[in-house]
Design a protein around this motif. Structure first.
Motif, mmCIF file in Angstrom:
data_model
loop_
_atom_site.group_PDB
_atom_site.id
_atom_site.type_symbol
_atom_site.label_atom_id
_atom_site.label_comp_id
_atom_site.label_asym_id
_atom_site.label_seq_id
_atom_site.Cartn_x
_atom_site.Cartn_y
_atom_site.Cartn_z
ATOM 1 N N ILE A 87 -19.568 32.510 4.375
ATOM 2 C CA ILE A 87 -18.669 31.392 4.057
ATOM 3 C C ILE A 87 -19.478 30.128 3.831
ATOM 4 O O ILE A 87 -19.237 29.363 2.886
ATOM 5 C CB ILE A 87 -17.647 31.184 5.191
ATOM 6 N N GLY A 88 -20.474 29.894 4.699
ATOM 7 C CA GLY A 88 -21.288 28.688 4.582
ATOM 8 C C GLY A 88 -22.006 28.599 3.251
ATOM 9 O O GLY A 88 -22.055 27.535 2.628
ATOM 10 N N PHE A 89 -22.549 29.710 2.782
ATOM 11 C CA PHE A 89 -23.252 29.713 1.498
ATOM 12 C C PHE A 89 -22.271 29.489 0.353
ATOM 13 O O PHE A 89 -22.584 28.806 -0.628
ATOM 14 C CB PHE A 89 -23.998 31.034 1.311
ATOM 15 N N HIS A 90 -21.076 30.037 0.486
ATOM 16 C CA HIS A 90 -20.022 29.820 -0.516
ATOM 17 C C HIS A 90 -19.668 28.337 -0.582
ATOM 18 O O HIS A 90 -19.489 27.776 -1.666
ATOM 19 C CB HIS A 90 -18.797 30.651 -0.145
ATOM 20 N N VAL A 91 -19.587 27.698 0.582
ATOM 21 C CA VAL A 91 -19.270 26.270 0.639
ATOM 22 C C VAL A 91 -20.385 25.456 -0.013
ATOM 23 O O VAL A 91 -20.134 24.542 -0.809
ATOM 24 C CB VAL A 91 -19.057 25.823 2.102
ATOM 25 N N VAL A 92 -21.638 25.765 0.326
ATOM 26 C CA VAL A 92 -22.785 25.056 -0.254
ATOM 27 C C VAL A 92 -22.773 25.147 -1.775
ATOM 28 O O VAL A 92 -22.980 24.147 -2.490
ATOM 29 C CB VAL A 92 -24.104 25.622 0.321
ATOM 30 N N ASN A 93 -22.535 26.346 -2.300
ATOM 31 C CA ASN A 93 -22.476 26.526 -3.744
ATOM 32 C C ASN A 93 -21.337 25.732 -4.365
ATOM 33 O O ASN A 93 -21.485 25.147 -5.449
ATOM 34 C CB ASN A 93 -22.329 28.012 -4.081
ATOM 35 N N GLY A 94 -20.195 25.715 -3.693
ATOM 36 C CA GLY A 94 -19.057 24.968 -4.211
ATOM 37 C C GLY A 94 -19.320 23.477 -4.279
ATOM 38 O O GLY A 94 -18.954 22.807 -5.261
ATOM 39 N N ASN B 67 -7.073 27.078 2.607
ATOM 40 C CA ASN B 67 -6.959 28.366 3.298
ATOM 41 C C ASN B 67 -7.798 29.469 2.658
ATOM 42 O O ASN B 67 -8.078 30.489 3.282
ATOM 43 C CB ASN B 67 -5.485 28.805 3.342
ATOM 44 N N GLU B 68 -8.170 29.268 1.395
ATOM 45 C CA GLU B 68 -8.981 30.267 0.702
ATOM 46 C C GLU B 68 -10.448 29.845 0.615
ATOM 47 O O GLU B 68 -11.219 30.371 -0.168
ATOM 48 C CB GLU B 68 -8.416 30.497 -0.704
ATOM 49 N N ILE B 69 -10.832 28.856 1.446
ATOM 50 C CA ILE B 69 -12.207 28.341 1.529
ATOM 51 C C ILE B 69 -12.660 27.736 0.196
ATOM 52 O O ILE B 69 -13.833 27.756 -0.155
ATOM 53 C CB ILE B 69 -13.216 29.435 1.997
ATOM 54 N N ASN B 70 -11.728 27.218 -0.579
ATOM 55 C CA ASN B 70 -12.097 26.448 -1.763
ATOM 56 C C ASN B 70 -12.460 25.036 -1.325
ATOM 57 O O ASN B 70 -11.794 24.459 -0.462
ATOM 58 C CB ASN B 70 -10.944 26.413 -2.766
ATOM 59 N N GLN B 71 -13.518 24.482 -1.923
ATOM 60 C CA GLN B 71 -14.036 23.194 -1.474
ATOM 61 C C GLN B 71 -13.530 22.060 -2.354
ATOM 62 O O GLN B 71 -13.401 22.205 -3.568
ATOM 63 C CB GLN B 71 -15.575 23.180 -1.501
ATOM 64 N N LYS B 72 -13.275 20.916 -1.721
ATOM 65 C CA LYS B 72 -12.922 19.710 -2.453
ATOM 66 C C LYS B 72 -13.688 18.548 -1.833
ATOM 67 O O LYS B 72 -13.680 18.362 -0.616
ATOM 68 C CB LYS B 72 -11.418 19.438 -2.375
ATOM 69 N N ILE B 73 -14.371 17.793 -2.686
ATOM 70 C CA ILE B 73 -15.065 16.591 -2.228
ATOM 71 C C ILE B 73 -14.031 15.478 -2.195
ATOM 72 O O ILE B 73 -13.416 15.148 -3.209
ATOM 73 C CB ILE B 73 -16.232 16.229 -3.164
ATOM 74 N N SER B 74 -13.795 14.897 -1.011
ATOM 75 C CA SER B 74 -12.703 13.944 -0.843
ATOM 76 C C SER B 74 -13.219 12.530 -0.575
ATOM 77 O O SER B 74 -14.417 12.294 -0.458
ATOM 78 C CB SER B 74 -11.813 14.382 0.324
ATOM 79 N N ASP B 75 -12.284 11.588 -0.457
ATOM 80 C CA ASP B 75 -12.541 10.199 -0.084
ATOM 81 C C ASP B 75 -13.508 9.523 -1.058
ATOM 82 O O ASP B 75 -14.696 9.362 -0.770
ATOM 83 C CB ASP B 75 -13.074 10.114 1.346
ATOM 84 N N SER C 230 -28.737 30.073 -7.007
ATOM 85 C CA SER C 230 -28.220 31.361 -7.481
ATOM 86 C C SER C 230 -29.289 32.230 -8.128
ATOM 87 O O SER C 230 -29.025 33.391 -8.457
ATOM 88 C CB SER C 230 -27.080 31.132 -8.486
ATOM 89 N N GLY C 231 -30.491 31.695 -8.325
ATOM 90 C CA GLY C 231 -31.545 32.431 -9.004
ATOM 91 C C GLY C 231 -32.477 33.164 -8.062
ATOM 92 O O GLY C 231 -32.302 33.159 -6.842
ATOM 93 N N GLU C 232 -33.465 33.775 -8.657
ATOM 94 C CA GLU C 232 -34.436 34.537 -7.875
ATOM 95 C C GLU C 232 -35.874 34.152 -8.212
ATOM 96 O O GLU C 232 -36.806 34.719 -7.659
ATOM 97 C CB GLU C 232 -34.250 36.044 -8.140
ATOM 98 N N GLY C 233 -36.049 33.210 -9.127
ATOM 99 C CA GLY C 233 -37.392 32.826 -9.550
ATOM 100 C C GLY C 233 -38.116 31.989 -8.506
ATOM 101 O O GLY C 233 -37.549 31.582 -7.485
ATOM 102 N N ALA C 234 -39.389 31.723 -8.794
ATOM 103 C CA ALA C 234 -40.210 30.915 -7.896
ATOM 104 C C ALA C 234 -39.698 29.472 -7.877
ATOM 105 O O ALA C 234 -39.225 28.953 -8.891
ATOM 106 C CB ALA C 234 -41.666 30.953 -8.344
ATOM 107 N N LEU C 235 -39.791 28.839 -6.735
ATOM 108 C CA LEU C 235 -39.365 27.456 -6.568
ATOM 109 C C LEU C 235 -40.583 26.551 -6.465
ATOM 110 O O LEU C 235 -41.620 26.957 -5.930
ATOM 111 C CB LEU C 235 -38.510 27.304 -5.308
ATOM 112 N N PRO C 236 -40.475 25.307 -6.945
ATOM 113 C CA PRO C 236 -41.606 24.381 -6.793
ATOM 114 C C PRO C 236 -41.848 24.046 -5.326
ATOM 115 O O PRO C 236 -40.938 24.153 -4.490
ATOM 116 C CB PRO C 236 -41.158 23.150 -7.586
ATOM 117 N N GLU C 237 -43.053 23.636 -5.022
ATOM 118 C CA GLU C 237 -43.393 23.262 -3.644
ATOM 119 C C GLU C 237 -42.803 21.891 -3.339
ATOM 120 O O GLU C 237 -43.027 20.931 -4.076
ATOM 121 C CB GLU C 237 -44.912 23.215 -3.483
#
Length: 226
Positions: free
Chosen positions: A7-14, A44-52, A181-188
């Protein structure tokens, strides 16, 4: 702070995709100046909304950043370039997002973080562990049963890229979405911007006058920059 990692990763992505919309897909570029957990709503369906959006600022045309004499937000989520210099941009939001990611992984708040072995804040602690190759030590023990190790380690790396001290080297939110969402190398990543209200006060800066300080997730911080 602890939450099932799936759930946490789903929230982060959202949240990351929501910021992409605000930064580049909406008619006006919108900078959310007080991004923090209490301003992220879940249905209730863990959909995210940025508020305020009371403290949000919009930009027109090719505007990317501006200076302000009144800094508003919550300690622990503000980048040093914004809190100290009054400079805010889409990269200010990227920094706040990075803090949210590291908090989600660790199950700890950046503001008020404590550790028995040192006096570092959460960002400093995460950076130290990363440099020592000890990322696993950052992970909240309560998500051990649910986390995907690759996702968690990648999230830590992306979080550290987002909180880098220099705004110019922080990734855009569209890049963040791709990196998560990718699998490639990340910068340092480079050293994070270690801003806390304690360090600001101890530094005795004559440029900043505090009007009121955020002591929880509801109150806002307002600083007068001279």
């Amino acid at each position: 702070m602890s939450l099932d990692w799936t759930i946490g990763f789903h929230v982060v992505n959202g949240i990351s995709r929501g910021l992409v919309y605000l930064h580049q897909d909406s008619r006006l570029r919108i900078i959310r100046r007080d991004l923090k957990p209490s301003n992220i709503l879940l249905d209730n369906e863990i959909n995210q909304k940025i508020s305020d959006f009371g403290m949000a600022r919009s930009f027109r045309g090719n505007e990317n950043e501006t200076n302000t004499k009144r800094v508003v937000g919550t300690y622990g989520y503000m980048s040093s370039d914004y809190a100290i210099d009054g400079l805010f941009s889409i990269k200010s939001n990227v920094f706040s997002f990075g803090v949210l990611v590291l908090e989600r992984v660790s199950g700890k708040r950046n503001r008020g973080f404590s550790h028995p072995e040192h006096q570092l804040n959460l960002l400093e602690h995460a950076w130290m562990l990363f440099k020592q190759g000890r990322n696993l030590d950052l992970i909240d023990k309560l998500i051990v049963e649910s986390y995907n190790l690759t996702e968690v380690l990648r999230s830590i790396h992306v979080g550290l890229l987002c909180v880098q001290r220099c705004p110019e080297v922080r990734p855009s939110m569209s890049s963040v979405v791709m990196m998560l969402s990718g699998e490639g190398a990340l910068p340092e990543p480079k050293e994070p911007g270690f801003f806390t209200e304690r360090k600001l006060i101890e530094g005795g800066s004559s440029r900043i006058e505090h009007e009121s300080c955020s002591i929880n997730e509801v109150t806002i911080t307002m600083i007068e920059v001279r």
